[in-house]
Scaffold this motif. Structure first.
Motif, PDB file in Angstrom:
ATOM      1  N   THR B  16     112.623  49.062 101.459  1.00  0.00           N
ATOM      2  CA  THR B  16     113.917  49.183 100.794  1.00  0.00           C
ATOM      3  C   THR B  16     114.074  48.085  99.744  1.00  0.00           C
ATOM      4  OG1 THR B  16     114.819  50.144 102.791  1.00  0.00           O
ATOM      5  CG2 THR B  16     116.392  49.315 101.195  1.00  0.00           C
ATOM      6  N   ILE B  17     113.604  46.878 100.063  1.00  0.00           N
ATOM      7  CA  ILE B  17     113.683  45.786  99.089  1.00  0.00           C
ATOM      8  C   ILE B  17     112.878  46.150  97.843  1.00  0.00           C
ATOM      9  CG2 ILE B  17     113.106  43.361  98.653  1.00  0.00           C
ATOM     10  CD1 ILE B  17     113.552  42.849 101.649  1.00  0.00           C
ATOM     11  N   ARG B  18     111.667  46.626  98.063  1.00  0.00           N
ATOM     12  CA  ARG B  18     110.843  47.026  96.905  1.00  0.00           C
ATOM     13  C   ARG B  18     111.508  48.154  96.133  1.00  0.00           C
ATOM     14  NH1 ARG B  18     105.679  45.485 100.136  1.00  0.00           N
ATOM     15  NH2 ARG B  18     105.978  47.394 101.319  1.00  0.00           N
ATOM     16  N   TYR B  19     112.171  49.040  96.872  1.00  0.00           N
ATOM     17  CA  TYR B  19     112.884  50.149  96.220  1.00  0.00           C
ATOM     18  C   TYR B  19     114.022  49.620  95.338  1.00  0.00           C
ATOM     19  CZ  TYR B  19     116.080  54.114  95.817  1.00  0.00           C
ATOM     20  OH  TYR B  19     116.939  55.066  95.344  1.00  0.00           O
ATOM     21  N   TYR B  20     114.806  48.677  95.843  1.00  0.00           N
ATOM     22  CA  TYR B  20     115.888  48.093  95.050  1.00  0.00           C
ATOM     23  C   TYR B  20     115.330  47.414  93.803  1.00  0.00           C
ATOM     24  CZ  TYR B  20     119.130  48.793  98.993  1.00  0.00           C
ATOM     25  OH  TYR B  20     119.913  49.325  99.982  1.00  0.00           O
ATOM     26  N   GLU B  21     114.165  46.793  93.952  1.00  0.00           N
ATOM     27  CA  GLU B  21     113.549  46.161  92.784  1.00  0.00           C
ATOM     28  C   GLU B  21     113.209  47.222  91.728  1.00  0.00           C
ATOM     29  OE1 GLU B  21     110.254  43.425  93.641  1.00  0.00           O
ATOM     30  OE2 GLU B  21     109.247  44.216  91.852  1.00  0.00           O
ATOM     31  N   ARG B  22     112.572  48.296  92.165  1.00  0.00           N
ATOM     32  CA  ARG B  22     112.240  49.383  91.236  1.00  0.00           C
ATOM     33  C   ARG B  22     113.485  49.932  90.563  1.00  0.00           C
ATOM     34  NH1 ARG B  22     108.985  51.098  95.341  1.00  0.00           N
ATOM     35  NH2 ARG B  22     110.229  52.916  95.908  1.00  0.00           N
ATOM     36  N   GLU B  23     114.594  50.001  91.318  1.00  0.00           N
ATOM     37  CA  GLU B  23     115.836  50.564  90.803  1.00  0.00           C
ATOM     38  C   GLU B  23     116.611  49.570  89.939  1.00  0.00           C
ATOM     39  OE1 GLU B  23     117.272  53.809  91.239  1.00  0.00           O
ATOM     40  OE2 GLU B  23     115.122  54.062  91.568  1.00  0.00           O
ATOM     41  N   GLY B  24     116.113  48.369  89.821  1.00  0.00           N
ATOM     42  CA  GLY B  24     116.764  47.401  88.947  1.00  0.00           C
ATOM     43  C   GLY B  24     117.950  46.687  89.566  1.00  0.00           C
ATOM     44  N   LEU B  25     118.130  46.782  90.880  1.00  0.00           N
ATOM     45  CA  LEU B  25     119.236  46.077  91.525  1.00  0.00           C
ATOM     46  C   LEU B  25     118.857  44.635  91.831  1.00  0.00           C
ATOM     47  CD1 LEU B  25     120.285  48.913  93.972  1.00  0.00           C
ATOM     48  CD2 LEU B  25     121.588  48.114  92.015  1.00  0.00           C
ATOM     49  N   LEU B  26     117.602  44.412  92.140  1.00  0.00           N
ATOM     50  CA  LEU B  26     117.104  43.064  92.401  1.00  0.00           C
ATOM     51  C   LEU B  26     116.169  42.667  91.265  1.00  0.00           C
ATOM     52  CD1 LEU B  26     116.131  42.932  96.196  1.00  0.00           C
ATOM     53  CD2 LEU B  26     117.929  41.631  95.031  1.00  0.00           C
ATOM     54  N   PRO B  27     116.312  41.451  90.738  1.00  0.00           N
ATOM     55  CA  PRO B  27     115.406  41.018  89.659  1.00  0.00           C
ATOM     56  C   PRO B  27     113.978  40.864  90.190  1.00  0.00           C
ATOM     57  CG  PRO B  27     116.798  39.204  90.377  1.00  0.00           C
ATOM     58  CD  PRO B  27     117.287  40.422  91.101  1.00  0.00           C
ATOM     59  N   PHE B  28     113.012  40.991  89.286  1.00  0.00           N
ATOM     60  CA  PHE B  28     111.621  40.785  89.667  1.00  0.00           C
ATOM     61  C   PHE B  28     111.453  39.363  90.185  1.00  0.00           C
ATOM     62  CE2 PHE B  28     111.214  43.993  86.219  1.00  0.00           C
ATOM     63  CZ  PHE B  28     110.740  45.028  87.009  1.00  0.00           C
ATOM     64  N   PRO B  29     110.867  39.194  91.348  1.00  0.00           N
ATOM     65  CA  PRO B  29     110.663  37.842  91.871  1.00  0.00           C
ATOM     66  C   PRO B  29     109.371  37.240  91.312  1.00  0.00           C
ATOM     67  CG  PRO B  29     109.915  39.433  93.475  1.00  0.00           C
ATOM     68  CD  PRO B  29     110.373  40.227  92.272  1.00  0.00           C
ATOM     69  N   ALA B  30     109.216  35.943  91.517  1.00  0.00           N
ATOM     70  CA  ALA B  30     107.943  35.297  91.183  1.00  0.00           C
ATOM     71  C   ALA B  30     106.872  35.831  92.132  1.00  0.00           C
ATOM     72  CB  ALA B  30     108.078  33.789  91.323  1.00  0.00           C
ATOM     73  N   ARG B  31     105.606  35.568  91.801  1.00  0.00           N
ATOM     74  CA  ARG B  31     104.496  36.014  92.647  1.00  0.00           C
ATOM     75  C   ARG B  31     103.599  34.823  92.980  1.00  0.00           C
ATOM     76  NH1 ARG B  31     103.762  41.840  93.585  1.00  0.00           N
ATOM     77  NH2 ARG B  31     105.367  42.837  92.322  1.00  0.00           N
ATOM     78  N   THR B  32     102.995  34.915  94.155  1.00  0.00           N
ATOM     79  CA  THR B  32     101.985  33.902  94.498  1.00  0.00           C
ATOM     80  C   THR B  32     100.689  34.237  93.777  1.00  0.00           C
ATOM     81  OG1 THR B  32     101.070  35.147  96.349  1.00  0.00           O
ATOM     82  CG2 THR B  32     102.985  33.769  96.817  1.00  0.00           C
ATOM     83  N   ALA B  33      99.705  33.326  93.919  1.00  0.00           N
ATOM     84  CA  ALA B  33      98.390  33.585  93.323  1.00  0.00           C
ATOM     85  C   ALA B  33      97.809  34.894  93.870  1.00  0.00           C
ATOM     86  CB  ALA B  33      97.443  32.417  93.614  1.00  0.00           C
ATOM     87  N   GLY B  34      98.129  35.208  95.118  1.00  0.00           N
ATOM     88  CA  GLY B  34      97.620  36.435  95.734  1.00  0.00           C
ATOM     89  C   GLY B  34      98.490  37.655  95.491  1.00  0.00           C
ATOM     90  N   ASN B  35      99.448  37.551  94.580  1.00  0.00           N
ATOM     91  CA  ASN B  35     100.313  38.672  94.173  1.00  0.00           C
ATOM     92  C   ASN B  35     101.405  39.020  95.189  1.00  0.00           C
ATOM     93  OD1 ASN B  35     101.052  40.471  92.138  1.00  0.00           O
ATOM     94  ND2 ASN B  35      99.992  42.191  93.140  1.00  0.00           N
ATOM     95  N   PHE B  36     101.726  38.101  96.090  1.00  0.00           N
ATOM     96  CA  PHE B  36     102.843  38.338  97.013  1.00  0.00           C
ATOM     97  C   PHE B  36     104.144  37.936  96.331  1.00  0.00           C
ATOM     98  CE2 PHE B  36     100.516  38.001 101.372  1.00  0.00           C
ATOM     99  CZ  PHE B  36      99.606  38.959 100.945  1.00  0.00           C
ATOM    100  N   ARG B  37     105.219  38.697  96.615  1.00  0.00           N
ATOM    101  CA  ARG B  37     106.530  38.362  96.052  1.00  0.00           C
ATOM    102  C   ARG B  37     107.085  37.094  96.718  1.00  0.00           C
ATOM    103  NH1 ARG B  37     105.989  43.752  96.186  1.00  0.00           N
ATOM    104  NH2 ARG B  37     106.851  45.035  94.503  1.00  0.00           N
ATOM    105  N   VAL B  38     107.724  36.229  95.911  1.00  0.00           N
ATOM    106  CA  VAL B  38     108.372  35.021  96.445  1.00  0.00           C
ATOM    107  C   VAL B  38     109.847  35.041  96.056  1.00  0.00           C
ATOM    108  CG1 VAL B  38     108.194  32.534  96.679  1.00  0.00           C
ATOM    109  CG2 VAL B  38     106.216  33.831  95.861  1.00  0.00           C
TER     110      VAL B  38
END
Lengths: 155, 155
Positions: B16-38
């Motif tokens: 659901t969190i990833r879905y909200y991100e896709r829908e533009g409700l949550l801003p894109f978060p930073a990523r770790t070197a391994g591409n995990f959301r922070v």
DNA sequence: GAACAAGCTATAGTGACTACAGGGTCAACA
DNA sequence: TGTTGACCCTGTAGTCACTATAGCTTGTTC
């Protein structure tokens, strides 16, 4: 009668009639030489039954069950009563949920009596800072008439 | 904090969190070197706001509107009040519809007191032969909390 | 180094329709 | 005979707010 006439006779969009056919609620009709569907009185009656059930907000699955009873007139109808009782229970539960929701919303609305800067808006502040407490968790939102609150919207 | 922690902190499934991100409700978060959301505290607060609104059965579009006000704290909050009033109106209308539906269903249920052969079942007969009269036409079923009755089901 | 949890993207499914695109059929009229 | 226009056909995609899966990568622990 062709599909457009059947649609007018029963107040059903033609796409919906074709959809019910695909879903197995309406039997495949005969076809003309030009591949048009041809319906009789039996089809019209069955479609009216379906639409009447839909206007009572039954799911297509529930309607399928009722149609099975209609198609087996000698069978005991206890299942019909059980289905309807369950359906009534779902509707009643939904009403209770919505009334609780309405109370919550009116309470929230009371937090901001006049328009002001958004940063001081009692509504936004309440939504930002109050705990979710006893509100049902949206992680598993109850949907549809049968259970809860969230649902698809057409508006 | 990683997405799983954010999910636990706010009671939200990670999908659901990833879905909200896709829908533009949550801003894109930073990523770790391994591409995990922070995520940070700001994300958690925004997500809580969204979930609180969802628990009040607002659509994502309505929530988008409220977020715009939150993001513009100097703006006048009249639109917030208007949105909430409309939402309350939708819920109240839905309750009225459902109460009428419940009355109809209980009346229908009264047509068959004991189990018998389906062909003599008062419920099936009523559904088969009575006019749809004042029931709302299912051709345009009102959906969702905001308007009517029919909705997606999970049960 | 191997197991395992947790993360990633992309895609499809839910319910009950609704809305196209891109064609075919048929009756009426010039 | 040609053409207009209403109706019909199949097939596919979109609605809403997720949810679930497949198939992979990352990170931690033993």
């Amino acid at each position: 009668m062709k599909i457009g006439e059947l649609g007018k006779a029963t107040g059903t969009p033609v796409e919906t009639i074709r959809y019910y056919e695909r879903e197995g609620l309406l039997p495949f009709p005969a076809r003309t030489a030009g591949n048009f569907r041809v319906y009789g009185e039996g089809h019209a009656e069955r479609l009216s039954f379906i639409r009447r059930c839909r206007s009572l907000d039954m799911t297509l699955d529930e309607i399928r069950t009722l149609l099975r009873f209609k198609d087996a007139p000698a069978e005991n109808c206890l299942g019909v009563n059980v289905l309807l009782d369950a359906h009534i229970g779902h509707v009643a539960a939904r009403i209770r949920d919505l009334r609780a929701l309405e109370r919550q919303l009116r309470n929230l609305r009371g937090q901001c009596r006049e328009a002001r800067e958004a940063v001081h808006c009692g509504i936004l502040n309440e939504l930002s800072h109050l705990p979710e407490k006893d509100a049902e968790r949206p992680g598993s939102p109850a949907r549809g008439v049968h259970a809860g609150v969230g649902a698809s919207r057409s508006c």
